[in-house]
Write a protein that holds these residues in place. Structure first.
Motif: not given
Length: 570
Positions: A287-298
């Motif tokens: 399982l490879d996670l590639q998450l953009a930096p910073g918060q992603a508020i929804v």
């Protein structure tokens, strides 16, 4: 001279288009009429002329040798302004046509007579016209006028009949398509019900075996723990199946109430990953996670968004052979957040992609059936994502080429204050000791629930009918009553009203326990005086939390107004 607006308006052209006759091949019925009118009116040219946008198109013609001509030079377009017929004895003497190139040049048209072709609603479509290179100062005789009018009616009848046949064929095709869709839906329903029966039977075998082990007096503590774990796990699996069915039913009927809060989608992904990690590890996936930096508020319902992401991840794990790779990517844009799940599993055909998010649509079932489940997860995903104002889609290069699912959600407005979803608190946990009355005609369900509450330190009394409850509960003076709704002698709603009217210094908190937990059932419980409603099978963790809040004084207590809460089903 330009054609007036009533003839060239879009409404008339739309009616003409609806007949579907433009640019169709020649037909004998129209050709016969045109030949007959040339004979009866002794004219070298006869045409069934339909005035289209920017052109005049000839359904049938004699003497012209072409199927259409520009509208600018049309004589027939002026006939559409008449009530029924236009006759021009000599075009050179008519200022409308004296400079027309078809009059001054080849073929040198000098006489024109056109019968207007009108629909039943009076919309002019064109003309049945005759033309001659010699003028006819006398115009048409009465007999010729009658022949032209009669044949014009025949042409219009043919046009109407042709449209009726085309419409009928389209209707037959539509009905055939609808019947095929119904057969397909019926087949999917049968497959789903068969699969549902299979899925619900699967947990019953280990539950029955474990119960048989526990009923044997020759067992040790390790065996008891193992059997209890099996029962608990399989019961949870059955509850999960039922919850999925209820979720789909509520979502498709628009009955889901979202608890929208400001949250970081990364926290949602983290929770979902933890849920599916055992499945991923069991199959040996990477399982490879590639998450953009910073918060992603929804702005979303945390529980439902975790459900969405977990469904996509578990779908990838189920349809990827052991040792596969699952990639999770998160990117943020100016207004949206994009979440992608990509696997190198069995992939999907174009046909399957087109139906992937439909309810009861099933793909290859080998891998999925080995993992269990109802195969309705993607339909639920799509509905929940749409409720959040987002979109979801799928793509695959084909069978054996893996699949990719894309999820897009709108970002929360930057100015909106962030409010995190509640994830527990000081009131959660073990409930203080309470006096609990249980009323349920299912003796096994009542006794097992009583055993659980007694091991948690509560004092419990059990009744299996409304009559027994009314006789025993006043003297027992419970703090809380758990009332089944479907009782044999008096339903739970009537029992709740009776308990309210029985008097006493303290009114117990009344909690409805039922297999029906739709909005109408909650409304009925509120009207009957219940303080809460729990769906069967009751989640013991949820029940423990409810009792804890009541014991700590944070729930509705004696003599207070009912305050029905929206608890999770099961």
């Amino acid at each position: 001279m330009e054609l007036s607006a009533p003839v060239a308006d879009d409404a008339r052209l739309a009616v003409l288009e609806s007949y579907g006759i433009l640019d169709t091949p020649p037909e004998q019925a129209f050709d016969d009429v045109v030949k007959l009118v040339t004979q009866l009116l002794h004219a070298p040219i006869a045409v069934v002329n339909l005035i289209a946008r920017g052109r005049q198109w000839f359904k049938s013609e004699v003497g012209l040798g072409v199927r259409e001509m520009p509208l600018d030079d049309s004589i027939c377009k002026f006939a559409l302004l008449e009530e029924s017929r236009m006759v021009v004895p000599d075009t050179l003497n008519d200022p409308r046509f004296s400079c027309n190139p078809l009059v001054t040049g080849a073929p040198g048209l000098r006489f024109y007579a056109g019968q207007v072709l009108k629909t039943r609603d009076g919309v002019p479509l064109g003309t049945l016209c005759v033309l001659d290179m010699a003028p006819r100062p006398e115009g048409l005789t009465a007999q010729q006028e009658f022949a032209l009018a009669t044949l014009g009616q025949q042409v219009m009848s043919q046009i109407e009949l042709r449209k009726a046949l085309v419409d009928q064929q389209a209707l037959i095709a539509q009905q055939a398509s609808a019947q095929a869709a119904l057969r397909q839906a019926d087949r999917k329903k049968d497959e789903f019900l068969a699969m549902l029966a299979h899925e619900l039977r699967n947990p019953l075998a280990p539950i029955t075996s474990a119960a048989a082990i526990l009923s044997n007096f020759k067992f040790d503590e390790a065996m008891v723990r193992r059997a209890s774990t099996i029962i608990s796990r399989q019961a949870s699996h059955m509850t999960s199946l039922i919850d999925d069915l209820l979720d789909v039913s509520r979502v498709t009927r628009g009955k889901v109430e979202l608890e929208l809060v400001e949250l970081d989608i990364k926290d949602v992904i983290a929770d979902a990953v933890e849920q599916v990690r055992p499945l991923v590890e069991r199959h040996g996936h990477t399982l490879d996670l590639q998450l953009a930096p910073g918060q992603a508020i929804v702005s979303g319902d945390r529980k439902r968004l975790v459900q969405v992401v977990a469904n996509l991840l578990s779908n990838a794990a189920k349809y990827t052979p052991d040792g596969g790779r699952i990639e999770v990517a998160l990117e943020t844009g100016p207004d949206t957040v994009a979440f992608t799940v990509r696997d190198n599993g069995i992939g999907m055909t174009p046909e399957l992609i087109g139906h992937a998010f439909e309810l009861f649509s099933q793909g290859a079932q080998g891998l999925d059936r080995s993992q269990g489940g109802l195969g309705i997860g993607l339909a639920l995903v799509k509905s929940l994502v749409q409720l959040h104002g987002g979109s979801v889609g799928a793509e695959s290069a084909g069978s054996g080429m893996g699949s990719t699912f894309h999820l897009t959600l709108p970002l929360a407005a930057p100015s909106a204050p962030r409010r995190e979803a509640r994830r527990g608190g000081p009131d959660d946990g073990q409930a203080p000791a309470l006096r609990v009355g249980i009323v349920d005609d299912n003796q096994d369900a009542a006794v097992t629930l009583a055993l659980f509450l007694e091991t948690s330190g509560h004092t419990v009394t059990v009744a299996h009918s409304a009559g027994a409850a009314l006789a025993a509960l006043p003297a027992f003076a419970p703090d809380v009553c758990l009332l089944d709704i479907g009782l044999p002698d008096m339903n739970g709603f009537e029992l709740a009203r009776a308990l309210h009217g029985s008097g006493g210094a303290a009114r117990p908190v009344l909690i409805a326990v039922t297999g029906y937990a739709q909005d109408k059932d909650r409304d009925a419980a509120l009207a009957a005086g219940f303080d809460d409603l729990l769906a069967k099978p009751v989640s013991l963790d949820t029940l423990n939390t409810v009792l804890a809040r009541i014991g700590l004084g944070h729930g509705p207590r004696q003599g207070t107004a009912p305050a029905l809460t929206r608890l999770p089903a099961g």
